[in-house]
Design an enzyme around this catalytic site. Structure first.
Site, short mmCIF file in Angstrom:
data_model
loop_
_atom_site.label_atom_id
_atom_site.label_comp_id
_atom_site.label_asym_id
_atom_site.label_seq_id
_atom_site.Cartn_x
_atom_site.Cartn_y
_atom_site.Cartn_z
N ALA A 1 1.14 -1.10 0.20
CA ALA A 1 -0.03 0.32 0.40
C ALA A 1 1.05 1.04 -0.19
O ALA A 1 1.69 1.34 0.91
CB ALA A 1 -0.36 0.45 1.17
N VAL B 1 4.48 -1.29 3.22
CA VAL B 1 4.33 0.23 2.58
C VAL B 1 5.35 0.47 1.82
O VAL B 1 6.66 0.62 1.36
CB VAL B 1 4.89 1.23 4.34
CG1 VAL B 1 5.25 2.27 3.87
CG2 VAL B 1 3.98 0.94 5.59
N LYS B 2 4.53 0.82 0.27
CA LYS B 2 4.98 1.29 -1.18
C LYS B 2 5.85 2.49 -0.35
O LYS B 2 4.89 3.32 -0.85
CB LYS B 2 4.09 0.84 -2.19
CG LYS B 2 4.54 0.60 -2.80
CD LYS B 2 3.17 0.38 -3.90
CE LYS B 2 3.98 0.02 -5.88
NZ LYS B 2 2.87 -0.59 -6.26
N VAL B 3 6.80 2.56 -1.03
CA VAL B 3 7.82 4.20 -0.71
C VAL B 3 8.24 4.32 -2.18
O VAL B 3 9.32 2.79 -2.60
CB VAL B 3 8.76 4.16 0.14
CG1 VAL B 3 8.20 4.01 1.84
CG2 VAL B 3 9.47 3.00 0.35
#
Length: 160
Positions: free
Chosen positions: A23, A49-51
């Protein structure tokens, strides 16, 4: 596109999927990215967590990894970028094969270089082949040794 608020959509997906679900944070500020990452992790334990592969994204990703929050570094277009993701301890790195091909380079060669580099250096980061555009991408990504793959499902209406 599914008619749900983003957190509700992520929750619905994580309820269906046993494995990791990426996400993405949407801020360009590293402090805000970290805050958004914390919020995303409250949705479900399997949220990753997508960065983005930007200076701010790597700064935020480094901080999240230090807090034992899994991250997926996305928008990777070079082996050097993948090395940065592996060095900060990303759970996943997502090279965008289709977009690399779109600009006249070889996405599968990039994937092979990243997989080979990660093997040689012993990175624990998994390679998620992204932006796959056709069956050859899928098959060759598996042969090269990608740990996972993602692609968009294209729905075509056959009957009006």
């Amino acid at each position: 596109k599914e008619g749900l608020a983003f957190p509700d959509l992520i929750k619905a997906i994580t309820d269906l999927v046993d494995g990791p679900v990426s996400a993405e944070v949407v801020s360009a500020d590293p402090d805000e990215m970290v805050r958004q990452g914390h919020h995303l992790r409250t949705i479900a334990d399997n949220v990753v967590v997508k960065v983005p592969m930007t200076r701010a994204g790597i700064t935020a990703g480094y901080r999240l990894v230090a807090e034992d929050i899994p991250i997926n570094v996305t928008l990777v277009f070079s082996t050097a970028q993948a090395i940065i993701a592996g060095t900060i301890g990303a759970t996943f790195v997502s090279p965008f094969l289709g977009r690399v091909d779109d600009v006249g380079n070889d996405g599968l060669a990039l994937l092979a270089d990243i997989v080979g580099t990660y093997t040689a250096q012993g990175y624990g980061t998994e390679v998620l082949a992204a932006s796959l555009r056709h069956p050859v991408h899928v098959v060759e990504s598996a042969r090269i040794g990608a740990d996972a793959a993602t692609m968009r499902q294209i729905r075509k209406q056959i009957f009006a």
